[in-house]
Design a protein around this motif. Structure first.
Motif, PDB file in Angstrom:
ATOM      1  N   GLY A   1       0.777  -1.222   0.000  1.00 43.24           N
ATOM      2  CA  GLY A   1       0.000   0.000   0.000  1.00 43.24           C
ATOM      3  C   GLY A   1       0.809   1.273   0.000  1.00 43.24           C
ATOM      4  N   GLY A   2       2.072   1.198  -0.403  1.00 41.29           N
ATOM      5  CA  GLY A   2       2.926   2.377  -0.435  1.00 41.29           C
ATOM      6  C   GLY A   2       3.500   2.765   0.914  1.00 41.29           C
ATOM      7  N   ASN A   3       3.360   1.884   1.905  1.00 40.80           N
ATOM      8  CA  ASN A   3       3.798   2.264   3.255  1.00 40.80           C
ATOM      9  C   ASN A   3       5.320   2.352   3.380  1.00 40.80           C
ATOM     10  N   PHE A   4       6.061   1.570   2.594  1.00 40.91           N
ATOM     11  CA  PHE A   4       7.514   1.706   2.623  1.00 40.91           C
ATOM     12  C   PHE A   4       7.950   3.006   1.948  1.00 40.91           C
ATOM     13  N   ASN A   5       7.262   3.393   0.899  1.00 39.09           N
ATOM     14  CA  ASN A   5       7.574   4.680   0.293  1.00 39.09           C
ATOM     15  C   ASN A   5       7.340   5.811   1.289  1.00 39.09           C
ATOM     16  N   ARG A   6       6.321   5.679   2.104  1.00 37.25           N
ATOM     17  CA  ARG A   6       6.052   6.728   3.086  1.00 37.25           C
ATOM     18  C   ARG A   6       7.176   6.849   4.110  1.00 37.25           C
ATOM     19  N   ILE A   7       7.654   5.728   4.665  1.00 43.09           N
ATOM     20  CA  ILE A   7       8.706   5.828   5.679  1.00 43.09           C
ATOM     21  C   ILE A   7       9.994   6.351   5.048  1.00 43.09           C
ATOM     22  N   LYS A   8      10.262   6.016   3.806  1.00 42.72           N
ATOM     23  CA  LYS A   8      11.421   6.573   3.123  1.00 42.72           C
ATOM     24  C   LYS A   8      11.323   8.099   3.059  1.00 42.72           C
ATOM     25  N   ASN A   9      10.168   8.606   2.661  1.00 45.89           N
ATOM     26  CA  ASN A   9       9.973  10.048   2.573  1.00 45.89           C
ATOM     27  C   ASN A   9       9.982  10.706   3.949  1.00 45.89           C
ATOM     28  N   LEU A  10       9.360  10.073   4.918  1.00 46.23           N
ATOM     29  CA  LEU A  10       9.345  10.640   6.274  1.00 46.23           C
ATOM     30  C   LEU A  10      10.756  10.846   6.796  1.00 46.23           C
ATOM     31  N   MET A  11      11.596   9.849   6.630  1.00 48.13           N
ATOM     32  CA  MET A  11      12.952   9.949   7.169  1.00 48.13           C
ATOM     33  C   MET A  11      13.810  10.919   6.357  1.00 48.13           C
ATOM     34  N   ALA A  12      13.733  10.851   5.053  1.00 44.19           N
ATOM     35  CA  ALA A  12      14.539  11.743   4.230  1.00 44.19           C
ATOM     36  C   ALA A  12      14.157  13.200   4.457  1.00 44.19           C
TER      37      ALA A  12
END
Length: 284
Positions: free
Chosen positions: A122-133
Motif C-alpha cells: 500500500g505504499g507504506n515503505f515509500n512513506r517511511i522513506k519520505n518521512l525519514m529523508a
C-alpha cells in the motif's frame, strides 16, 4: 515531490518531529475500541477497502496518489564490510549526522529490496522513506544471513556503523514477522540497546526474555501491530505478551494496534509510521 528539510535536521534530537507525509491517506480507519489510556486500540480493517480500494493491482502496485518517488534520488544500494561480515543494505536519506535512524528487518523469504519497494504494501515503505529523508534522517533496509545470532551480529554492526556517524541519533528497529527474532536479540545486546529509540513488531513474535533485557530496563518504547486473523503468530499470544510487559512495569511505554480481520502482512501495510515514531520521539 521529495524535499529535504534542514529545519527539522537542525533541531536537537529531543525536539524532532517527523513532518507530515500524506497523513490523510495513511491515517488509521475507524477505531472500533480502545483502552482508557489509548495504549491498546482495535482498528477497523477491510480487505476490499484497504487493499482493493487502495491498489491499482491488489498487493502489487498501489495507486499513484499514495507515493512520492522523488525520494529515490537519495537512495543507494550499498555493501558495508563489518567485523560480522559484509552487510548488503539499501540506505535512504542522510548517512552522516542523521537526525534519527530507522531500520526495517524483513521476515522469512524477504530481502533488502522489500523494505524499499515503493509500490507494495500500500505504499507504506515509500512513506517511511519520505518521512525519514524529509526529516534529515536515515532509513535502512538490510539483508542478513539468518534470524539467529549471526544475523543479529550483522545488524548490530550495521547499527554501530551508522550510529557512530550520527552521534545521539535514536535508532528505531522495525521487524516484520520472523524479523522479530532479531529485534529481541538486539534488545538484549547492551551496546545496541543503549542506542535504541524504539522497537516496532509488525505481525511478529514475542519473547519473554525481553523482560530481562537491557532495552526493557532502559524503558525502550515498543509498538505492536497485529492482524486479528494472523495465521502465523496468534494475536492472542502477542496481546498476552503486551499485557505481560505492562504488568511487569507499570506505565511502560508500549502500544498495541490490533487490525480487526487483518492477516499476517496487514501491519506492514497499515501501521502509521509517523504517528508511531513521533510518539516514540516524544518520550525522549
Amino acid at each position: 515531490m521529495f524535499a529535504a528539510s534542514v529545519m527539522v535536521f537542525s533541531q536537537p534530537a529531543h525536539a524532532l518531529e517527523l513532518p507530515p507525509q500524506k497523513d490523510r491517506l495513511f491515517a488509521y480507519p475507524a477505531l472500533l475500541s480502545a483502552s482508557g489510556d489509548g495504549s491498546y486500540r482495535v482498528v477497523d480493517y477491510r480487505e476490499m477497502r484497504d487493499i482493493n480500494g487502495r491498489d491499482d493491482i491488489p498487493e502489487r502496485r498501489v495507486n499513484g496518489g499514495y507515493i512520492s518517488t522523488g525520494v529515490r534520488r537519495v537512495q543507494e544500494d550499498l555493501a558495508l564490510r563489518t567485523s560480522a561480515g559484509t552487510v548488503r543494505h539499501v540506505a535512504v536519506g542522510t548517512r552522516e549526522r542523521a537526525s534519527a535512524i530507522v531500520l526495517y528487518l524483513h521476515g522469512q523469504g524477504g530481502n533488502r529490496r522489500q523494505g524499499v519497494d515503493d509500490f507494495t504494501f500500500g505504499g507504506n515503505f515509500n512513506r517511511i522513506k519520505n518521512l525519514m529523508a524529509n526529516a534529515g534522517g536515515l532509513y535502512l533496509s538490510p539483508d542478513f544471513s539468518d534470524f539467529s545470532a549471526q544475523g543479529a551480529r550483522e545488524i548490530a554492526a550495521l547499527i554501530d556503523h551508522y550510529a557512530t556517524r550520527s552521534p545521539g541519533a535514536p535508532v528505531f528497529v522495525a521487524c516484520g514477522s520472523m524479523g522479530g527474532a532479531l529485534c529481541w536479540m538486539l534488545a538484549s545486546d547492551p551496546a545496541t540497546a543503549k542506542r535504541l529509540g524504539g522497537l516496532l513488531l509488525l505481525g511478529s513474535m514475542w519473547d519473554e526474555g525481553f523482560l530481562e533485557a537491557p532495552a526493557f530496563a532502559g524503558r525502550v518504547p515498543v509498538f505492536f501491530g497485529h492482524g486479528s486473523r494472523d495465521p502465523v503468530f496468534a494475536v492472542e499470544k502477542q496481546e498476552a505478551f503486551f499485557q505481560r510487559i505492562r504488568r511487569a512495569a507499570p506505565n511502560y511505554p508500549a502500544r498495541f494496534v490490533r487490525f480487526e480481520t487483518g492477516t499476517h502482512g496487514t501491519p506492514i501495510r497499515m501501521t502509521d509510521w509517523r504517528e508511531t515514531l513521533n510518539w516514540m520521539l516524544s518520550l525522549r
